[in-house]
Design a protein around this motif. Sequence first.
Motif, PDB file in Angstrom:
ATOM      1  N   THR A   1      35.863  34.023  40.529  1.00 51.83           N
ATOM      2  CA  THR A   1      35.929  34.524  39.157  1.00 51.83           C
ATOM      3  C   THR A   1      37.217  35.294  38.868  1.00 51.83           C
ATOM      4  O   THR A   1      37.381  35.818  37.771  1.00 51.83           O
ATOM      5  CB  THR A   1      34.712  35.419  38.856  1.00 51.83           C
ATOM      6  OG1 THR A   1      34.613  36.429  39.864  1.00 51.83           O
ATOM      7  CG2 THR A   1      33.430  34.590  38.844  1.00 51.83           C
ATOM      8  N   GLY A   2      38.126  35.370  39.854  1.00 52.42           N
ATOM      9  CA  GLY A   2      39.467  35.858  39.559  1.00 52.42           C
ATOM     10  C   GLY A   2      39.767  37.315  39.829  1.00 52.42           C
ATOM     11  O   GLY A   2      40.703  37.862  39.253  1.00 52.42           O
ATOM     12  N   SER A   3      39.023  37.953  40.735  1.00 50.65           N
ATOM     13  CA  SER A   3      39.277  39.381  41.017  1.00 50.65           C
ATOM     14  C   SER A   3      40.731  39.631  41.405  1.00 50.65           C
ATOM     15  O   SER A   3      41.368  40.570  40.911  1.00 50.65           O
ATOM     16  CB  SER A   3      38.373  39.865  42.153  1.00 50.65           C
ATOM     17  OG  SER A   3      37.025  39.685  41.847  1.00 50.65           O
ATOM     18  N   ALA A   4      41.263  38.810  42.314  1.00 48.74           N
ATOM     19  CA  ALA A   4      42.635  39.018  42.776  1.00 48.74           C
ATOM     20  C   ALA A   4      43.642  38.762  41.662  1.00 48.74           C
ATOM     21  O   ALA A   4      44.703  39.395  41.603  1.00 48.74           O
ATOM     22  CB  ALA A   4      42.929  38.118  43.976  1.00 48.74           C
ATOM     23  N   THR A   5      43.321  37.848  40.761  1.00 47.71           N
ATOM     24  CA  THR A   5      44.196  37.565  39.624  1.00 47.71           C
ATOM     25  C   THR A   5      44.325  38.795  38.732  1.00 47.71           C
ATOM     26  O   THR A   5      45.425  39.151  38.292  1.00 47.71           O
ATOM     27  CB  THR A   5      43.630  36.373  38.827  1.00 47.71           C
ATOM     28  OG1 THR A   5      43.582  35.236  39.689  1.00 47.71           O
ATOM     29  CG2 THR A   5      44.467  36.067  37.616  1.00 47.71           C
ATOM     30  N   TRP A   6      43.202  39.462  38.501  1.00 49.25           N
ATOM     31  CA  TRP A   6      43.215  40.706  37.727  1.00 49.25           C
ATOM     32  C   TRP A   6      44.007  41.781  38.474  1.00 49.25           C
ATOM     33  O   TRP A   6      44.752  42.555  37.863  1.00 49.25           O
ATOM     34  CB  TRP A   6      41.796  41.189  37.467  1.00 49.25           C
ATOM     35  CG  TRP A   6      41.089  40.472  36.371  1.00 49.25           C
ATOM     36  CD1 TRP A   6      40.475  39.249  36.439  1.00 49.25           C
ATOM     37  CD2 TRP A   6      40.914  40.924  35.024  1.00 49.25           C
ATOM     38  NE1 TRP A   6      39.936  38.918  35.223  1.00 49.25           N
ATOM     39  CE2 TRP A   6      40.179  39.924  34.341  1.00 49.25           C
ATOM     40  CE3 TRP A   6      41.293  42.072  34.336  1.00 49.25           C
ATOM     41  CZ2 TRP A   6      39.824  40.046  32.997  1.00 49.25           C
ATOM     42  CZ3 TRP A   6      40.934  42.207  33.006  1.00 49.25           C
ATOM     43  CH2 TRP A   6      40.216  41.194  32.340  1.00 49.25           C
ATOM     44  N   ALA A   7      43.849  41.850  39.802  1.00 50.08           N
ATOM     45  CA  ALA A   7      44.542  42.872  40.584  1.00 50.08           C
ATOM     46  C   ALA A   7      46.054  42.664  40.548  1.00 50.08           C
ATOM     47  O   ALA A   7      46.820  43.626  40.419  1.00 50.08           O
ATOM     48  CB  ALA A   7      44.029  42.868  42.020  1.00 50.08           C
TER      49      ALA A   7
END
Length: 332
Positions: free
Chosen positions: A96-102
Amino acid sequence: MHTPVSPAEALRAALAGLLDGLPPKTAARAVERLIANYRGRTPTDAPVLRDRSDVAAYAAYRMPATFEAVCSALDAFAEAAPDWAPGSHVDVGGGTGSATWAVNAVWAGVRPVTVLDWAEPALALGREIAAANPELKGAEWQRSRIGAALRIESTDLITISYVLGELTATDRTSVVEAAAGAAQAVVVIEPGTPDGYLRVIEARERLVQAGFHIAAPCPHSQACPIVPGEDWCHFSARVSRSSLHRKVKGGSLPYEDEKFSYVAATRFPVTPAPSRVVRRPQIRKGQVLLDLCETEPSLRRATVTKRHGLLYRAARDTDWGDAWPPGEATGE
């Protein structure tokens, strides 16, 4: 005057609305089942997240912790490479993109972003959540097998967060080698368990063999001085607990600490920390005890006392995972 919303605030707001219409008991059961799954062994052709309710429950429960852990790792990386920022990013097994947000929280701005994952429901929800962040609206969410068949287009930064534990040994090797062949920088994050640390060390060794420099957390690119089985390198990130956290885990504290292991490596020169605090500092009367991983490489306990003046005050403010001494890692 409109105050810009930080990525962390935007993510929290987006996650808050995920569970609308999903009965609390259903969400809690989904999370409990998924936690049990993640602690076991999952073959690479069987995504753990099966449908939207699974993904919504797990995202609401896990994304804040994953986001904070990845941010902590990326902050340490950014200190070692203060003049560098990724012009493009691929998030392998990004869900769901946690690292993308980080990545967006550490290096603000619009850049080409691709999230690769095998679970279509996770990608769909990630795309939905990303709509809350104007700088992530253009991200591409692509279904991909994460394993030997993985192909990655050339990019500046690849993140592989909380993924390797779901793979077979052969697929772990393939994924790290594919990342090494495609990126200028690779960051691997795993749970801060002995097994998670071993997976990170395995990835670290492959990246060094591929010609990468270690940027963080290690102050060197030589072998880790920790003896496997006797200890493990891990760090901690403070996470605000949601109502779903409290329902699933119980307890009354408004926060919890996410333990994680990581490595950040680059093809370009970096200035790693002169040493890294690898345990929570012990503050005693008139002194601070710091457990350090040093450049040699070696592990050492340093005692900083009041007679050290400014250094003592800095030691009292130093946290687990910080560079030591302060300032040197960034040339201040």
